[in-house]
Enzyme design. Structure first.
Site, short mmCIF file in Angstrom:
data_model
loop_
_atom_site.label_atom_id
_atom_site.label_comp_id
_atom_site.label_asym_id
_atom_site.label_seq_id
_atom_site.Cartn_x
_atom_site.Cartn_y
_atom_site.Cartn_z
N ASP A 133 1.27 -1.25 -0.14
CA ASP A 133 -0.46 0.14 0.06
C ASP A 133 0.96 0.82 0.16
O ASP A 133 1.85 0.98 0.20
CB ASP A 133 -0.69 -0.02 1.58
CG ASP A 133 -0.67 -0.38 2.57
OD1 ASP A 133 0.92 -0.75 2.73
OD2 ASP A 133 -1.23 -1.08 3.28
N HIS A 168 -7.52 -5.19 9.73
CA HIS A 168 -7.05 -4.55 8.08
C HIS A 168 -5.46 -5.58 8.24
O HIS A 168 -4.56 -5.31 8.65
CB HIS A 168 -6.47 -3.20 8.16
CG HIS A 168 -6.23 -2.27 8.88
ND1 HIS A 168 -5.66 -1.07 9.27
CD2 HIS A 168 -4.23 -2.40 8.80
CE1 HIS A 168 -5.20 -0.54 9.27
NE2 HIS A 168 -3.88 -2.14 9.55
C1 F6R Z 1 1.20 -1.25 5.83
C2 F6R Z 1 0.05 -2.46 6.15
C3 F6R Z 1 -1.10 -2.15 7.46
C4 F6R Z 1 0.38 -2.93 8.68
C5 F6R Z 1 -0.68 -2.51 10.10
C6 F6R Z 1 -0.38 -2.88 11.20
O1 F6R Z 1 1.87 -1.97 4.34
O2 F6R Z 1 -0.75 -2.68 5.29
O3 F6R Z 1 -2.07 -2.91 7.12
O4 F6R Z 1 0.82 -3.71 8.52
O5 F6R Z 1 -1.68 -1.02 10.31
O6 F6R Z 1 0.66 -1.42 11.20
P1 F6R Z 1 1.85 -1.50 12.20
O7 F6R Z 1 3.05 -2.88 12.15
O8 F6R Z 1 2.33 -1.03 12.71
O9 F6R Z 1 1.00 -1.89 13.65
#
Ligand code: F6R
Length: 237
Positions: free
Chosen positions: A68, A139
């Site tokens: 993304d 998500h």
């Molecule tokens: C980022 C993405 C998001 C993150 C998710 C968790 O490319 O696709 O789905 O993986 O928001 O983020 P963290 O690791 O910061 O908790």
């Protein structure tokens, strides 16, 4: 099949995740890696960078596609996901940047751009190993809880919860992008292997829901129950 491995701490989890990615690279030197940003993969990218610098890993034939990108941020913006990937991985390994792909956050025609991104993934032969994080609301990529699973790469409206979670990276709430281009469920689910990483107490419940709850677009990660080869690495601390 979905396999869950628990860890006591983040460094151990990162070591396991980096080892799985390294094994993929060793097994197939021109692998297509699907990559994620966010805080969780940082330690994994650090290890991969280290191993490559030591000469134990060769990224020269590796191709990558990121999940993304925020809409409205150029690649040069220090909170764009392209910038993040360069900083945490691409600048530190012997990858050819031409072979690294991140959705274009500045695209005028998001639908056309999304279709082009999906075509690109197909042209590359599909994703061999997709690395995923998970949001507190379940998500994956920026496929937010919804009434239906979206199949193709698309422009997603971020939920207030996600916007609030992302504010830590920006000066204030008004700076946080409200939309993002994200790979849809088709490219993610077509990946031959999926590796999901999560850490911290706050992710415990959503991991349980994703694994053991009903498969529903209200918990986007629950779709992974239908994939034949998913490994989830979870560390409590
Ligand atoms: C980022 C993405 C998001 C993150 C998710 C968790 O490319 O696709 O789905 O993986 O928001 O983020 P963290 O690791 O910061 O908790």
């Amino acid at each position: 099949m979905l396999k869950l491995i628990n860890f006591e701490n983040y460094p151990d989890m990162c070591k396991k995740a980096a080892s799985i990615i390294a094994a993929q690279i060793i097994m197939k030197e021109n692998s297509v890696l699907g990559l994620a940003t966010g805080s969780t993969p940082i330690g994994i990218y650090e290890l991969l960078s280290e191993w490559c610098a030591k000469g134990d890993l060769d990224f020269s034939r590796i191709r990558t596609v990121n999940l993304d990108e925020y809409c409205g941020l150029s690649a040069a913006h220090d909170q764009s996901y392209r910038y993040f990937m360069n900083k945490h991985l691409f600048d530190n390994v012997n990858i050819d940047k031409v072979n690294t792909h991140v959705p274009n956050g500045l695209a005028q025609d998001a639908e056309r751009e999304g279709a082009k991104y999906d075509e690109l993934i197909e042209l590359l032969g599909g994703i061999d190993l997709q690395l995923l994080g998970i949001g507190h609301n379940g998500h994956i990529g920026f496929n937010e809880p919804s009434d239906f699973f979206v199949s193709g790469t698309h422009c997603a409206k971020l939920t207030q919860e996600t916007i609030n979670a992302n504010v830590r990276f920006f000066d204030d709430l008004s700076q946080v992008p409200k939309t993002a281009v994200t790979m849809g469920m088709r490219s993610i689910m077509n990946a031959r292997k999926i590796l999901l990483v999560a850490n911290g107490d706050k992710k415990k419940d959503i991991i349980q829901k994703a694994i053991n709850g009903p498969v529903t677009p209200k918990v986007p990660a629950s779709i992974l129950q239908l994939h034949p080869d998913v490994t989830i690495l979870y560390s409590i601390a």
